[in-house]
Design an enzyme around this catalytic site. Sequence first.
Site, PDB file in Angstrom:
ATOM      1  N   LYS A  16      23.222 -79.692 -12.496  1.00  0.00           N
ATOM      2  CA  LYS A  16      24.684 -79.714 -12.670  1.00  0.00           C
ATOM      3  C   LYS A  16      25.193 -81.145 -12.862  1.00  0.00           C
ATOM      4  O   LYS A  16      26.390 -81.361 -13.064  1.00  0.00           O
ATOM      5  CB  LYS A  16      25.381 -79.138 -11.428  1.00  0.00           C
ATOM      6  CG  LYS A  16      24.926 -77.751 -11.052  1.00  0.00           C
ATOM      7  CD  LYS A  16      25.415 -76.725 -12.031  1.00  0.00           C
ATOM      8  CE  LYS A  16      24.960 -75.332 -11.666  1.00  0.00           C
ATOM      9  NZ  LYS A  16      24.916 -74.425 -12.806  1.00  0.00           N
ATOM     10  N   LYS A  66      11.777 -88.233  -6.434  1.00  0.00           N
ATOM     11  CA  LYS A  66      12.548 -89.121  -5.547  1.00  0.00           C
ATOM     12  C   LYS A  66      11.665 -90.124  -4.808  1.00  0.00           C
ATOM     13  O   LYS A  66      12.097 -91.235  -4.524  1.00  0.00           O
ATOM     14  CB  LYS A  66      13.356 -88.304  -4.539  1.00  0.00           C
ATOM     15  CG  LYS A  66      14.571 -87.632  -5.152  1.00  0.00           C
ATOM     16  CD  LYS A  66      15.435 -86.977  -4.086  1.00  0.00           C
ATOM     17  CE  LYS A  66      16.581 -86.225  -4.729  1.00  0.00           C
ATOM     18  NZ  LYS A  66      17.518 -85.684  -3.745  1.00  0.00           N
ATOM     19  N   GLY A 127      15.358 -78.926  10.042  1.00  0.00           N
ATOM     20  CA  GLY A 127      14.461 -79.392   8.993  1.00  0.00           C
ATOM     21  C   GLY A 127      14.032 -80.813   9.286  1.00  0.00           C
ATOM     22  O   GLY A 127      14.757 -81.578   9.940  1.00  0.00           O
ATOM     23  N   ASN A 151      12.907 -78.447  14.065  1.00  0.00           N
ATOM     24  CA  ASN A 151      12.005 -78.111  12.958  1.00  0.00           C
ATOM     25  C   ASN A 151      10.946 -77.123  13.411  1.00  0.00           C
ATOM     26  O   ASN A 151      10.512 -77.147  14.557  1.00  0.00           O
ATOM     27  CB  ASN A 151      11.332 -79.379  12.417  1.00  0.00           C
ATOM     28  CG  ASN A 151      10.733 -79.135  11.042  1.00  0.00           C
ATOM     29  OD1 ASN A 151      11.403 -78.589  10.174  1.00  0.00           O
ATOM     30  ND2 ASN A 151       9.482 -79.523  10.839  1.00  0.00           N
ATOM     31  N   TYR A 217      22.833 -74.149  -2.233  1.00  0.00           N
ATOM     32  CA  TYR A 217      23.949 -73.315  -2.661  1.00  0.00           C
ATOM     33  C   TYR A 217      23.453 -72.288  -3.665  1.00  0.00           C
ATOM     34  O   TYR A 217      22.408 -72.463  -4.286  1.00  0.00           O
ATOM     35  CB  TYR A 217      25.071 -74.169  -3.289  1.00  0.00           C
ATOM     36  CG  TYR A 217      24.626 -74.916  -4.530  1.00  0.00           C
ATOM     37  CD1 TYR A 217      24.148 -76.210  -4.438  1.00  0.00           C
ATOM     38  CD2 TYR A 217      24.663 -74.313  -5.792  1.00  0.00           C
ATOM     39  CE1 TYR A 217      23.723 -76.886  -5.563  1.00  0.00           C
ATOM     40  CE2 TYR A 217      24.238 -74.988  -6.921  1.00  0.00           C
ATOM     41  CZ  TYR A 217      23.767 -76.270  -6.794  1.00  0.00           C
ATOM     42  OH  TYR A 217      23.323 -76.940  -7.909  1.00  0.00           O
TER      43      TYR A 217
HETATM   44  P1  ATR Z   1      12.720 -81.107   1.255  1.00  0.00           P
HETATM   45  O1  ATR Z   1      12.467 -82.310   0.406  1.00  0.00           O
HETATM   46  O2  ATR Z   1      13.577 -80.055   0.604  1.00  0.00           O
HETATM   47  O3  ATR Z   1      13.188 -81.465   2.624  1.00  0.00           O
HETATM   48  P2  ATR Z   1      10.116 -80.677   2.348  1.00  0.00           P
HETATM   49  O4  ATR Z   1       9.958 -82.142   2.555  1.00  0.00           O
HETATM   50  O5  ATR Z   1       8.966 -79.886   1.813  1.00  0.00           O
HETATM   51  O6  ATR Z   1      11.306 -80.369   1.372  1.00  0.00           O
HETATM   52  O7  ATR Z   1      10.586 -80.046   3.748  1.00  0.00           O
HETATM   53  C1  ATR Z   1      10.904 -78.698   3.874  1.00  0.00           C
HETATM   54  C2  ATR Z   1      11.525 -78.476   5.246  1.00  0.00           C
HETATM   55  O8  ATR Z   1      11.953 -77.105   5.330  1.00  0.00           O
HETATM   56  C3  ATR Z   1      10.551 -78.668   6.401  1.00  0.00           C
HETATM   57  O9  ATR Z   1      11.275 -79.100   7.527  1.00  0.00           O
HETATM   58  C4  ATR Z   1      10.016 -77.253   6.617  1.00  0.00           C
HETATM   59  O10 ATR Z   1       9.525 -76.998   7.902  1.00  0.00           O
HETATM   60  P3  ATR Z   1       7.992 -77.378   8.279  1.00  0.00           P
HETATM   61  O11 ATR Z   1       7.979 -78.850   8.522  1.00  0.00           O
HETATM   62  O12 ATR Z   1       7.716 -76.582   9.507  1.00  0.00           O
HETATM   63  O13 ATR Z   1       7.162 -76.963   7.101  1.00  0.00           O
HETATM   64  C5  ATR Z   1      11.278 -76.465   6.404  1.00  0.00           C
HETATM   65  N1  ATR Z   1      11.041 -75.056   6.031  1.00  0.00           N
HETATM   66  C6  ATR Z   1      10.636 -74.593   4.828  1.00  0.00           C
HETATM   67  N2  ATR Z   1      10.574 -73.249   4.837  1.00  0.00           N
HETATM   68  C7  ATR Z   1      10.971 -72.851   6.070  1.00  0.00           C
HETATM   69  C8  ATR Z   1      11.141 -71.584   6.697  1.00  0.00           C
HETATM   70  N3  ATR Z   1      10.896 -70.427   6.055  1.00  0.00           N
HETATM   71  N4  ATR Z   1      11.558 -71.557   7.992  1.00  0.00           N
HETATM   72  C9  ATR Z   1      11.823 -72.704   8.659  1.00  0.00           C
HETATM   73  N5  ATR Z   1      11.690 -73.935   8.108  1.00  0.00           N
HETATM   74  C10 ATR Z   1      11.273 -74.009   6.837  1.00  0.00           C
END
Ligand code: ATR
Length: 272
Positions: A16, A66, A127, A151, A217
Site C-alpha cells: 500500500k 529489512k 511476540g 511470547n 490488518y
Molecule cells: P516478525 O518479523 O513478523 O516479527 P518473526 O520474527 O518470525 O516475524 O516472529 C514471529 C513472532 O510471532 C514470534 O514471536 C512467534 O512466536 P515464537 O517465537 O514462539 O515462534 C510469534 N508467532 C507466530 N505464530 C504464532 C502463533 N500461532 N501463536 C503464537 N505466537 C506466534
Amino acid sequence: MLDSYAVIGNPISHSKSPLIHTAFSQQTNQSMQYDAILGPLDGFQAAVEKFRQQGGKGLNVTVPFKLEAYRLITHLTERASIAQAVNTLKFENNEILGDNTDGAGLVRDIEWNLDTPIAGKRILLMGAGGAARGVILPLLQQKPSVLVIANRTLHKARALQQQFTSYGNITSGNMMSFSNENFDIIINATSASLQDALPGLPAHVFMDNSLTYDMMYRHEPTPFLKFAQQNGAQRIADGVGMLVEQAAESFFLWRGIRPQTKPVIALLKSQI
Ligand code: ATR
C-alpha cells in the site's frame, strides 16, 4: 525531473506504500514520484545500488529485506540500531542513512489517532520477533508503568527483556503467565493473524476500557481482535493506522514535511 522514491520487497504487488506516499505528496505539493520495486531474493543490494545510481533519493524496505538493509547502510539512527532492522533508506551524497519508523508509527497511532496516552499505562506486547523488537524502544520512551513481553517461546521474550532493561520497566513471560493480570494496552506483534490463528492469550486480560491493537490488518477484524471483543474489549484497532503513520515518518525524514495522516488512513480503510 521528479525526485524518485520507492518501496522494495518480495512480493511487492500487495504493498500500500505507493498509494500512501502518492497521497502524501499530492497533499503537500511535493515534486516526487513513488514506485514499487520487486527485489530479487538473491539481488537486494544490486537492486538498491541500481536505484541509487539512477538518482533515487530514498527507499522503503519491506519483507524479506529489512535485516539485509540493516547491513547495507553507512549511518544508522538509534531506533534502527536498536531494532536491528531498517525500513527506510535515505540517499544523500555518498551516504546511506538507515532508519526504522515502525515503532514511531505505532506510538503515534496509539497516542494521536486512538487518543490513548501511553505514559503510566500497563502494556502487554505479544511476540518476540522482528515486529516486536522494532517497537519496544519507542514504547518505553513514552514511559509506560510496565511493558510486558509475552511470547510462545519464552527464551526469546527473556532475551528482549534483557536487551531493553536499561530503557524502562520491562518484564517477560509466556502467553499464560499473565492470567491474573490485566492491561491498559494489549498489542499483538506476533504473526499469528497471518495464519488465521490466535496467539494463545488467556481471555481475562482484557478490560472494558483496554485498547486492543493488532499490528496486522485485513478487511475484517483479525481473529485476535474478534477474540478480544468476545471477551469484553470495547476498543480495538488494527495496523492500518500504524502503516500510514510509519509512512508519514519516512516521508518526514525524506521531505522535512509532516503530511496529514487521518484522510489517508480513511482512504486506505475504504480500499481494504
Ligand atoms: P516478525 O518479523 O513478523 O516479527 P518473526 O520474527 O518470525 O516475524 O516472529 C514471529 C513472532 O510471532 C514470534 O514471536 C512467534 O512466536 P515464537 O517465537 O514462539 O515462534 C510469534 N508467532 C507466530 N505464530 C504464532 C502463533 N500461532 N501463536 C503464537 N505466537 C506466534
